[in-house]
Enzyme design. Structure first.
Site, PDB file in Angstrom:
ATOM      1  NE  ARG B  76      32.201  10.097  38.754  1.00 34.25           N
ATOM      2  CZ  ARG B  76      32.437  11.201  39.477  1.00 34.25           C
ATOM      3  NH1 ARG B  76      32.567  12.367  38.896  1.00 34.25           N
ATOM      4  NH2 ARG B  76      32.552  11.141  40.784  1.00 34.25           N
ATOM      5  CG  ASP B 107      35.167  22.228  38.371  1.00 30.94           C
ATOM      6  OD1 ASP B 107      34.551  22.990  39.146  1.00 30.94           O
ATOM      7  OD2 ASP B 107      36.332  22.423  37.991  1.00 30.94           O
ATOM      8  CB  THR B 130      31.451  18.511  45.129  1.00 32.50           C
ATOM      9  OG1 THR B 130      32.692  17.878  45.477  1.00 32.50           O
ATOM     10  CG2 THR B 130      31.738  19.981  44.940  1.00 32.50           C
ATOM     11  CG  ASP B 132      36.204  16.528  46.457  1.00 30.70           C
ATOM     12  OD1 ASP B 132      36.425  15.899  47.515  1.00 30.70           O
ATOM     13  OD2 ASP B 132      36.065  15.972  45.363  1.00 30.70           O
ATOM     14  CG  ASP B 134      36.882  20.473  43.785  1.00 30.13           C
ATOM     15  OD1 ASP B 134      35.646  20.559  43.972  1.00 30.13           O
ATOM     16  OD2 ASP B 134      37.405  19.566  43.118  1.00 30.13           O
ATOM     17  NE  ARG B 176      41.006  10.551  42.709  1.00 30.29           N
ATOM     18  CZ  ARG B 176      41.282   9.392  43.324  1.00 30.29           C
ATOM     19  NH1 ARG B 176      42.526   8.945  43.381  1.00 30.29           N
ATOM     20  NH2 ARG B 176      40.321   8.688  43.859  1.00 30.29           N
TER      21      ARG B 176
END
Lengths: 328, 328, 328, 328
Positions: B76, B107, B130, B132, B134, B176
């Site tokens: 990141r 995202d 990812t 996730d 999402d 999360r």
């Protein structure tokens, strides 16, 4: 108006597939949830003819979600293909007070269910369970995802040794009439070439491609061959042919065989089996019959069995193009 | 008219996910196929800012399809969130003569790409990578299927010991803000209860359900808890609370943690990564930009990044109902 | 002269371990082979006290060789630690006409067997079944090899993400009093550092080693920590300490926990369990008692339980030296 | 007095085996630890003859401990079997300033090393790396434990489908001259019969055993067959023979083939490779030569290569007895 469903029978039929136990569990648990009795017939239609069944409750299916194979066993029944055999089966269902059947299997299983419904009025719902993925009315059949991973894991191992020795490997995978397994496992395993029954790409093309590969510096290669490939040679003849024409290749053959039917089901197959079979029970509770359940665009859908049987589930040939691009 | 694309850059950003290497390989091979150069930036936007990249050809990505993690590493970058950082990055892209970028991540990665495009005119295509799941615009993200299988395999192991000891296990899984992993792995592992951030089912309900389970004779249970569950307690507090209220339960906690990010990708994730990234390259060759690629109803589709970012990928709450039925 | 053995009881006790089912199967099948009856007690000594047992024949143990956990379940029994509890257990054995016991478990299990033999004359044979490998009289205990592979597989996954992000991971593994798991899995997983309870290497040394690693260009590292390490800090405190002292490290913690007890047993554990338990039955048939079976230099050997309990199975500290050399 | 060792060469030769990469890594890291240079020759003796080698340092072998195959590749070299070939190889070693060799492989590899030492004075240390376990001087060879687990995992899958269909499966495993793999994987997989080259049990006995199995109610069976079994028939002929004589059996054949050579090494093989190769480097540093390293009773020992080559590593035939008892 349809009769109230008080007892549902379930069976697995045809070639076994990982996730069939997860499917049985979901039928049994959904029956318990809807306060309906449930019995399981052993060895598919054969057990039905013999009246060989067991009462199943929530505890009978404890932990089986993790196991390959099918606790109800599977078989092909010659007798059921006769009118007499089906009459006997219907008689046994009546004796057992079974009001409707859930049939887990492939095309042949669905046809059997349709005959049972038409000739003897037994409401049937089909659940697609086969590693071959060759059923219309669903994007995926139960067991297919697990089989793909079994194949990819095996080819990963073969690649280890292929890379260590500069070898060419022909790997035969299941799929007599449909190239789903070959095509997807081939891309997943990074195969250099994929041969499927739906498309005869010709021996010439294969030789050219292997020669090009070698000239570009590749020293080991994997060719995935569907057992029913249309190239006119079985996998051993194919290897011989390549050895004769490209003598610098040390070509080997591996036939993966029945390991592709076994193994603990993947998460995908367990969730798919669970969703499909809850729906199957709910369809029967709603008075529906002669339908199959499938997953389309991540939603569970019901299709008429007759319609599904008349439609062909075609492989996405664009995947051959993807494979070509990636084996550059 | 858009400029001809002669060199494409690729990077992985955000949390790493299994299948990112398969994605990089597909970008590189598709570039080779379309006679376009390809470079890979290390550590996401941070490597872009530092001009830390490598030229990639078909041989550079040999065999990586089978490996977890990402050969380009991920990170990141705080600096990239500033206008100055992005200007620096754009400058480095120019120096490297990179005409367009393919960004593999979630995202945050997509937002970064959009900013780069708007502020500096760099055509970007996003690839959803990812664990996730999402992200809107796709049914599945790269890495999600592998993570599900890792979780299910771990819970299968925990169930072995839970069954041997009559124990209650709370298993915390990743997610999360989204319950995709918890919901699907929970059904796949046959969990008795699943707690997800999208739905607060209340502590009362959990206690009742566990008590009912026990009265019905179940002596071991698994509860899958999303790390971001909304029940107002973390997984350790939850276990304590249950122990206080249901003292006959020997409640244990396992936090699966980072093993969920690693491992060899499944066939599904490899094929998905391959198909998405060939499409990503082809979109750029066709002059498209600011799009993401996704799989919808088993077809590869492009969606505007802005549109995708404004849409929420919602879990299918019907799965909670399925879970309830099956834990009967 | 010892009484003829007509019925043998078997049980699993203490922490469960993969391969316990293979061990039960071997006891049952060897009993069948020698025309001796066999019963299994549930939940170790607790089931013995409660007279909770089942008759086992060759079919009862079908296919269980492949499953983790123990079909007879396991437990720790407070009551059995009292003289009254043991008297009750002996009474139940008499009622069930059990002539001798085979006890699968660890140190505590063996001590219980010894007390049962001394106080009530029940011939007992101990079979070492525990993932911790902390029993003398054998090079390997049942379950240890599987646990090592579970740990290595988990750390391989963590390494994927560690390498992708330049991270330092502290991985806690089982072994409160013995470093067998940490030491061998640490070498197998290529860990940079291994902390075991048998040797306090000091925090200073750990910091120096990590700093040296980093200076030599390593950007990710794995430290394997035995849950009972003597360094005076638990794994979370350790990670905090390192973060404070080496701020450039993004230190993360994973506690592997109970996944280490489950899973399908490896070939090694299945063969070990099979060989040990055939021997255990044969010892009883030969009139032997109060012995444990073990594998030493690849041969199955019997040792007196008392002698084994008085001896410590020490880790080979030379492995720490090997680890140092290999993390160069 | 022996010459000081400044540079060590390492190579892998013969059939590849999982753990060879872990072995290479350990040689390289131990050389770094002892401040000795290290080079790796590609494709065994063939690369030596061609002077095809690479300098290896601690970073070159990063993460390879987890991978199957061998990064140095392997091959059989006809040329090296001639005096001229070996002279050429020795010449190339001299040019590369290699003072000593570590040879990872089987019998043939060790013989080659001995010739190199005798004819050209190159100190050689042999490290047993082969899945066949057919080398004296060690209880276990590198790769054997992994191969056993690969076989057992495959047979577990086959058992799923065998149980579902009441089938008899003949599974051919590797081991042309030695039954180690068949015997141990057969016990681990719970096979009903095991056929090994060391013992011809006769077709009559096999038929009787299968018939007895069936009469006792077993409806599916697995027979593990070593590729070199002495029963005078290959595995396909065997299946045909059984089908003719026991027509109620639906006998199928699976040849596991090259998947047995690949795959990520088990913890056992990684630790074994690590310990053996550190010792190999230390032997050279101590001026030793013409030895092989092995593990005996869990300790690393050196044996003269000549002595090892003259001794046969025999399978423990008592395992056949164990198998008989357990397939009761």
């Amino acid at each position: 108006m349809s009769k109230k469903i008080r007892k549902i029978g379930v069976m697995t039929s045809g070639g076994d597939a990982p996730g069939m136990n997860a499917a049985i569990r979901a039928v049994v648990r959904a029956c318990a949830y809807y306060h309906t009795e449930c019995v399981g017939f052993y060895r598919g239609f054969q057990g039905m003819i013999e009246g060989d069944y067991v009462t199943l409750n929530a505890r009978s299916v404890r932990n089986i979600i993790t196991y390959g194979g099918t606790m109800l066993q599977s078989a092909r029944s010659k007798e059921f293909r006769t009118r007499e055999g089906r009459a006997k089966a219907a008689e046994k269902l009546k004796e057992a007070e079974v009001d409707a059947m859930i049939l887990i299997g492939g095309d042949g299983t669905f046809k059997g269910g349709l005959a049972l419904s038409e000739e003897h009025g037994v409401p049937c719902i089909g659940v697609p369970g086969t590693i071959d993925n060759d059923i219309a009315g669903t994007n995926y059949t139960i067991g297919y995802d697990t089989a793909l991973n079994t194949v990819v894991e095996a080819i990963d191992k073969i690649r280890d040794t292929a890379s260590s020795h500069n070898r060419l490997f022909f790997v035969e995978v299941m799929g007599r009439d449909a190239g789903f397994i070959a095509l997807n496992s081939g891309i997943g395993a990074g195969a250099e070439e994929i041969l499927i029954p739906e498309e005869d790409l010709g021996l010439e093309r294969l030789l050219n491609s292997l020669e090009r590969s070698r000239r570009s510096g590749k020293t080991s290669s994997i060719v995935v061959v569907s057992e029913g490939d249309k190239i006119g040679k079985n996998v051993f003849e194919l290897a011989e042919y390549v050895k004769e024409n490209l003598p610098y290749y040390d070509a080997k053959v591996t036939v993966l065989g029945h390991i592709q039917r076994g193994g603990r089901p993947t998460c995908f197959d367990r969730v798919l089996a669970s969703r499909l079979c809850v729906k199957a029970v709910e369809l029967l509770m709603d008075g529906k019959r002669d339908m199959m359940v499938g997953i389309i665009n991540n939603e569970i859908k019901a299709t008429g069995i007759r319609e599904a049987l008349q439609t062909e589930h075609k492989v996405n040939k664009d995947l051959l193009r993807i494979s070509d691009i990636l084996s550059t």
